[in-house]
Design a protein around this motif. Sequence first.
Motif, PDB file in Angstrom:
ATOM      1  N   GLN A  13       0.816  -1.207   0.000  1.00 18.67           N
ATOM      2  CA  GLN A  13       0.000   0.000   0.000  1.00 18.67           C
ATOM      3  C   GLN A  13       0.857   1.267   0.000  1.00 18.67           C
ATOM      4  O   GLN A  13       0.605   2.192  -0.749  1.00 18.67           O
ATOM      5  CB  GLN A  13      -0.928   0.010   1.221  1.00 18.67           C
ATOM      6  N   SER A  14       1.882   1.262   0.917  1.00 14.24           N
ATOM      7  CA  SER A  14       2.721   2.465   0.946  1.00 14.24           C
ATOM      8  C   SER A  14       4.089   2.131   0.338  1.00 14.24           C
ATOM      9  O   SER A  14       4.156   1.591  -0.754  1.00 14.24           O
ATOM     10  CB  SER A  14       2.849   2.967   2.387  1.00 14.24           C
ATOM     11  N   ALA A  15       5.143   2.460   1.083  1.00 17.12           N
ATOM     12  CA  ALA A  15       6.492   2.173   0.582  1.00 17.12           C
ATOM     13  C   ALA A  15       6.758   0.679   0.716  1.00 17.12           C
ATOM     14  O   ALA A  15       6.114  -0.004   1.505  1.00 17.12           O
ATOM     15  CB  ALA A  15       7.499   2.965   1.389  1.00 17.12           C
ATOM     16  N   PRO A  16       7.752   0.160  -0.035  1.00 17.92           N
ATOM     17  CA  PRO A  16       8.109  -1.246   0.138  1.00 17.92           C
ATOM     18  C   PRO A  16       8.645  -1.481   1.553  1.00 17.92           C
ATOM     19  O   PRO A  16       9.209  -0.578   2.153  1.00 17.92           O
ATOM     20  CB  PRO A  16       9.220  -1.455  -0.895  1.00 17.92           C
TER      21      PRO A  16
ATOM     22  N   ASP B  15       9.030   8.589   2.061  1.00 15.28           N
ATOM     23  CA  ASP B  15       8.653   7.494   1.162  1.00 15.28           C
ATOM     24  C   ASP B  15       9.695   7.271   0.071  1.00 15.28           C
ATOM     25  O   ASP B  15      10.005   6.131  -0.286  1.00 15.28           O
ATOM     26  CB  ASP B  15       7.301   7.808   0.521  1.00 15.28           C
ATOM     27  N   PHE B  18      12.545   4.771   0.326  1.00 16.28           N
ATOM     28  CA  PHE B  18      12.330   3.330   0.207  1.00 16.28           C
ATOM     29  C   PHE B  18      12.010   2.904  -1.217  1.00 16.28           C
ATOM     30  O   PHE B  18      11.860   1.731  -1.505  1.00 16.28           O
ATOM     31  CB  PHE B  18      11.192   2.912   1.152  1.00 16.28           C
ATOM     32  N   ARG B  19      11.916   3.866  -2.103  1.00 17.09           N
ATOM     33  CA  ARG B  19      11.607   3.537  -3.510  1.00 17.09           C
ATOM     34  C   ARG B  19      12.722   4.094  -4.372  1.00 17.09           C
ATOM     35  O   ARG B  19      12.913   5.302  -4.443  1.00 17.09           O
ATOM     36  CB  ARG B  19      10.303   4.213  -3.939  1.00 17.09           C
TER      37      ARG B  19
END
Lengths: 188, 272
Positions: A13-16, B15, B18-19
Amino acid sequence: MHLVAATLLAAEQSAPNPVLPALNELIWGTLSFAILFFFLWRKVFPNVRQAFEQRTERIRSALEEAEANRAEAQRLLDDYKERLSGAREEARRIVEEAREAAEHARREIITRAEQDARNILERAEREIDAQRNHALAQLRREVGELAVAIAGRIVHEQLDGERHLRLVDDYIDELTAGSSDGGAGAAG
Amino acid sequence: MSALLAAGGFNPPIDEQFRWAPIYRIDLGPIPLSINRPVVLLLFGTALVMFVFWLGMRRPQLVPTGLQNAVEAGFEFVRKEIIDPVIGPDGIKWWPYLTALFWFIFTLNIFEVIPLINFPVTFRSSITWPLAGLSLIIFVAVGFVTSGPVRYLKSVLFPPGAPKLIYPLLAVIEAVSTFFVRPFTLSIRLLANMISGHLILLVFWAGTAYLLQQAIHHALSLLAIFNGVFALVAFVLSIVLVGLEIVIDALQAYVFTILTAVYIAGAMGEEH
């Protein structure tokens, strides 16, 4: 299991999920570390080990050398001290010997001089005695002849030579005895 | 701070950490080898360590100077602080591995506070898992080689001195603790420290920038002074935190390495 499922769901849903690795990074990471390790192990570490070992060896040998040098210096010092004291002893001995030799020579010279003096004196005495004896004998003969001549003339008596001489000798002996008793009285 | 967040819409770029989209996409059949920013930094960090160590020791001098001193100190540190006290003289054959491990982790950690990089590669579990996995493989292998597989497993699963009745339970606990908890904690400890440290620095820097922006936006008002003061406080704290993070970066590299050494020493000592 629920927890894992929930985590995975949340990750989508959010970050891995940060705990789950990405395969491409996993491969690169493993590879990088493996290469780094092999490089350090094969290329760098031998030099490090060699450098450390050489340094250790160098320090150890330097210490040993210093110790050996110190021992050598001590040995030399002892040696010199010994030699020096030997030389002092030698010098003292030489001086002593020289003094003894000089003393010996002095005594010998004095002894020889005394001996020479004694010899000269003895020879002189012997000569004097000989001269005196010779003079006495001559005097005796001349006195005898003179006395015979005088007496012959006085008494006109012919006496044979031998008897004359005996008479003269007796006379002289009397004279001598008289002179040794008191020369002035006999002569008077 | 929460009031500010609510009011101004402060969104630190967490965020994004992490991506990581691929910069260059490569796939070797089913094997993904795409290169993203962490991979670039990883390769750079690895090359940097290799280069510095090579440069320092390419012509070792009897009396070391400059970089050789540093590289020798890098090796000496691992030996004096980790191998000698933990494993002892037998641990000398692990010197290259533990040195590589320490400096690899430390370099990737310290990227956290290097300007323009500002990202610890150990922030990625993709780095911490293989390192922890290698530690597991190594200490088990050492145990197998030193004592033989059966004796080693027996000594791990059935530690002497316990009542016979609890051995079934004990064996399970020991197996989990030795073969799962050890690598798991190794990896997670490093990972969690790096994530938290990086995110805190990120929040403070982003916060400083945000508060400054707000101060400029509300120029010549009470809110501007308020925002300005907090921006200053956030900035000063971020500097303090950088100092703290440097210590943590070194400490975590040290902890990872010394625990690996402890596990190796344990596996070597099982025969005693």
